[in-house]
Scaffold this motif. Structure first.
Motif: not given
Ligand code: ASP
Ligand code: MG
Length: 446
Positions: A67-77
């Motif tokens: 979940e943490k990883e994807y939060r970052k991914f979404v922030d960047e995308l």
């Protein structure tokens, strides 16, 4: 219509995903097949494994990490708050589904459901990104059309029927986005096409629709003539036949899923391998046209075990090999290479799960021995059976290496040699120098 498949590293970060969006946006109709973001499927495997072992807390922690990883991914995308919220909604549904499985008594079918989430996430995020860029696209749920039959083989007529139905209204939608790897089995349960199976999804879709071309986008300039991680002077091949590609994929060239060539060959749809990091590079075209080279490429497959059964009963007898093979059938272990003499047969397997049981079951037939840590060196060429002289080059190159098995003539495209894995590097390098060294330099295409 073209099918474009992008692997895990091609969508491995927000930046890479944006690059893919740019690559596909040329107004030509296409179906885009995505893998999970690189690393995600492995993490889902680990999570499912924790549940299988009853380690629920560990699984919950692993889910938290994702979940943490994807939060970052979404922030960047997706910089805009509106699209971030939409992405969070999609992701929270997925996390909730996984979480609900962590709270129940674990049954094997849950694993498939968990593994399917990687591709569902990557396609949802990609679709949202396209929308945020005002690029019209539609999600094509693989679970609505990709299905296997009772034998576990893809059900092509069902796939075609459902795809045609889903694609019947294409007004204003040039790009369709779908998940690689995931499917349903004949009972309608969520399943997958085995690890690395997104390539297979792409070629199945391409074959069903008789597409103009199937493109597999990875992180390397196509099939190389040898393993670039081991040998210095390798080069990408411009074209290879379906047969050559299938042999290379099966025997170690990691670039392609081994079974993915079959549907494309049957439907005569060419496959083009392309590099997302160097889109202008020509890549490799796989079609019915061979490489036109005497020796096309060398591949190596590690983790092989050689089993030898020696028996006087084999001499002039029939039915002996059938009995031997039935043992492998019983333990659902595929055989790769076979060589026989009048009194012995040697064969190789790459899955040791049932090795002890297999050896035990073979013992009544004769004297059985086995050696692990072997490597198959596979030399692939075009119409080897019509050529002369190439075997001398191969054996000259391997002069200083003990050869455990040699197999030739099973197809017109392959000569395979089994060596102890400790000799793999030397074998690949010597063969490269002997078969390609004098004629070509780095980066040169053929
Ligand atoms: N995501 C799946 C895997 O890692 C399928 C694929 O990437 O082809 O095996
Ligand atoms: Mg792959």
């Amino acid at each position: 219509m073209k099918i474009l498949k992008f692997g895990g590293t091609s969508v491995g970060s927000a930046e890479r995903m944006r690059a893919v969006a740019e690559l596909i946006h040329d107004d030509q109709p296409k179906i885009v097949v995505l893998s999970a973001v690189s690393g995600t499927t492995n993490k889902l495997v680990a999570l499912a494994d924790s549940l299988l072992q009853g380690k629920r807390e560990q699984a919950t922690a692993q889910l938290g990490e994702l979940e943490k990883e994807y939060r970052k991914f979404v922030d960047e995308l997706l910089p805009s708050a509106f699209y971030q919220r939409r992405a969070e909604m999609v992701l929270s549904t997925i996390w909730d589904q996984i979480r609900s499985l962590t709270q129940k008594e674990f049954i094997p079918s849950y694993e498939k459901v968990i593994l399917a989430q990687g591709e569902l996430i990557s396609t949802e995020l990609f679709h949202l990104y396209l929308e945020s860029q005002s690029v019209p696209s539609r999600l094509l749920p693989a679970l609505d059309f990709m299905r296997t039959d009772e034998q576990g083989d893809p059900d092509l007529s069902y796939i075609l029927e459902e795809l045609e139905h889903l694609l019947s209204d294409r007004t204003g939608v040039p790009y369709f986005i779908t998940q690689g790897y995931i499917c349903r089995n004949c009972n309608g349960e969520i399943d997958n096409l085995q690890r690395g199976g997104s390539d297979y999804s792409a070629t199945l879709i391409g074959a069903a629709l008789e597409a103009d071309e199937i493109q597999i986008w990875t992180d390397i300039d196509g099939i190389h003539n040898n393993d670039p991680r081991i040998v210095d002077k390798t080069f990408p091949l411009r074209k290879v036949s379906y047969r050559e590609a299938a042999e290379l994929a099966y025997f170690g060239a990691k670039i392609l899923h081994p079974t993915c060539v079959i549907p494309a060959e049957q439907a005569q749809v060419p496959i083009r391998l392309k590099n997302t990091f160097a889109p202008e590079a020509p890549g490799t075209l796989i079609s019915s046209e061979g490489s036109g080279r005497s020796i096309t490429a060398i591949a190596a497959k590690d983790g092989v075990t050689a089993i030898k059964i020696r028996s006087g009963r084999m001499m002039n007898a029939y039915g002996f090999l059938r009995q031997v093979f039935s043992v492998f059938e019983q333990f659902q272990t595929p055989i790769d290479m076979i060589t026989t003499s009048e009194v012995a047969v040697s064969l190789t397997i790459d899955n040791n799960t049932y090795l002890d049981a297999i050896i035990g079951a073979l013992e009544p037939f004769g004297e059985v021995s086995y050696e692990t840590e072997q490597t198959i060196i596979c030399i692939v060429g075009d119409h080897l059976h019509r050529q002369t002289g190439f075997t001398r080059d191969i054996f000259d190159a391997l002069e200083d290496i003990p050869l455990r098995m040699v197999s030739y003539g099973g197809s017109n495209n392959n000569l395979s040699i089994l060596v102890a894995s400790s000799y793999k590097k030397l074998a690949l390098k010597s063969l490269n120098a002997q078969l390609f060294g004098q004629r070509l330099s780095v980066g040169e295409h053929v």
